[in-house]
Design an enzyme around this catalytic site. Structure first.
Site, PDB file in Angstrom:
ATOM      1  N   VAL A 182       0.830  -0.935   0.005  1.00 58.45           N
ATOM      2  CA  VAL A 182       0.116  -0.142  -0.047  1.00 58.45           C
ATOM      3  C   VAL A 182       1.002   1.284  -0.107  1.00 58.45           C
ATOM      4  O   VAL A 182       1.991   1.088   0.292  1.00 58.45           O
ATOM      5  CB  VAL A 182      -1.041   0.003   1.135  1.00 58.45           C
ATOM      6  CG1 VAL A 182      -2.055  -1.176   1.080  1.00 58.45           C
ATOM      7  CG2 VAL A 182      -0.157  -0.098   2.604  1.00 58.45           C
ATOM      8  N   SER A 183       0.377   2.337  -0.558  1.00 60.46           N
ATOM      9  CA  SER A 183       1.164   3.656  -0.583  1.00 60.46           C
ATOM     10  C   SER A 183       1.453   4.541   0.582  1.00 60.46           C
ATOM     11  O   SER A 183       2.513   4.948   0.850  1.00 60.46           O
ATOM     12  CB  SER A 183       0.453   4.334  -1.535  1.00 60.46           C
ATOM     13  OG  SER A 183       0.646   3.896  -2.954  1.00 60.46           O
ATOM     14  N   THR A 184       0.574   4.341   1.461  1.00 57.91           N
ATOM     15  CA  THR A 184       0.720   5.002   2.910  1.00 57.91           C
ATOM     16  C   THR A 184       0.550   4.288   4.139  1.00 57.91           C
ATOM     17  O   THR A 184      -0.229   3.239   4.014  1.00 57.91           O
ATOM     18  CB  THR A 184      -0.314   6.237   2.891  1.00 57.91           C
ATOM     19  OG1 THR A 184      -1.614   5.863   3.127  1.00 57.91           O
ATOM     20  CG2 THR A 184      -0.338   6.972   1.485  1.00 57.91           C
TER      21      THR A 184
END
Length: 187
Positions: A8-10
């Site tokens: 996931v990105s964050t």
């Protein structure tokens, strides 16, 4: 061995849906990462790649979870192919261990190569057009022609060090040497 990779990105996002899907697909070991998709430095993905052996399978939730761009994804998939490792994307429905999956992925790879070639062609045409109009690429000179003459004169006269010249003109020693050497070249 069947490996999974989830990203996931964050830090605020949750990996649960990806992990559940990877477990359901039979992954024996899952590498998890919370890193931006634009970053190429992904320690967990690198750990995964370092542990792969011929005959292994890498399963991901979606293609965009593995590569930072389509080009990057194609390059990583090509690396897996060279290692004789199968590559499966659950949501995209492509598995390189089947004839149809290989075909689909090769079509994507050909499209990516075509896109790179088109970008290169447009870039070269743009550069050629700029050159025809008298524009040249590269960094702008740090010193004006008058400053370059002053540097050359001061250097040739002696009595002032390269460090002092660099300091007084607000440039590096290399810039001073480049200006002086350029003045010595026949025109």
């Amino acid at each position: 061995m069947i490996f999974g990779y989830a990203r996931v990105s964050t830090k605020d996002q949750n990996l649960d849906a990806q992990i559940d899907a990877l477990k359901a697909a039979g992954c024996e070991r899952i590498f998890q990462e919370k890193e931006s998709g634009t970053k190429d430095n992904r320690p967990e993905r690198e750990k995964l790649l370092s542990q792969l052996r011929p005959g292994d399978t890498v399963i991901i939730y979606k293609f965009d979870r593995f590569g930072r761009s389509f080009k990057d994804l194609i390059e990583k998939a090509e690396t897996l192919r060279e290692m004789d490792v199968s590559f499966v994307s659950l949501k995209d429905g492509i598995a390189t261990n089947t004839p149809a999956g290989k075909l689909q992925f090769n079509v994507f790879a050909a499209m990516a190569e075509f896109e790179r070639d088109m970008i290169r062609e447009r870039t070269m045409a743009g550069l050629e057009s700029a050159r025809a109009r008298g524009r040249v690429g590269g960094a702008k000179p740090k010193l004006t022609p008058k400053q370059q003459k002053d540097v050359t004169d001061a250097y040739n006269k002696g009595g002032i060090s390269v460090n002092q010249l660099a300091s007084s003109f607000g440039v590096s020693r290399n810039t001073i040497y480049n200006v002086v050497n350029q003045s010595k070249q026949p025109k």
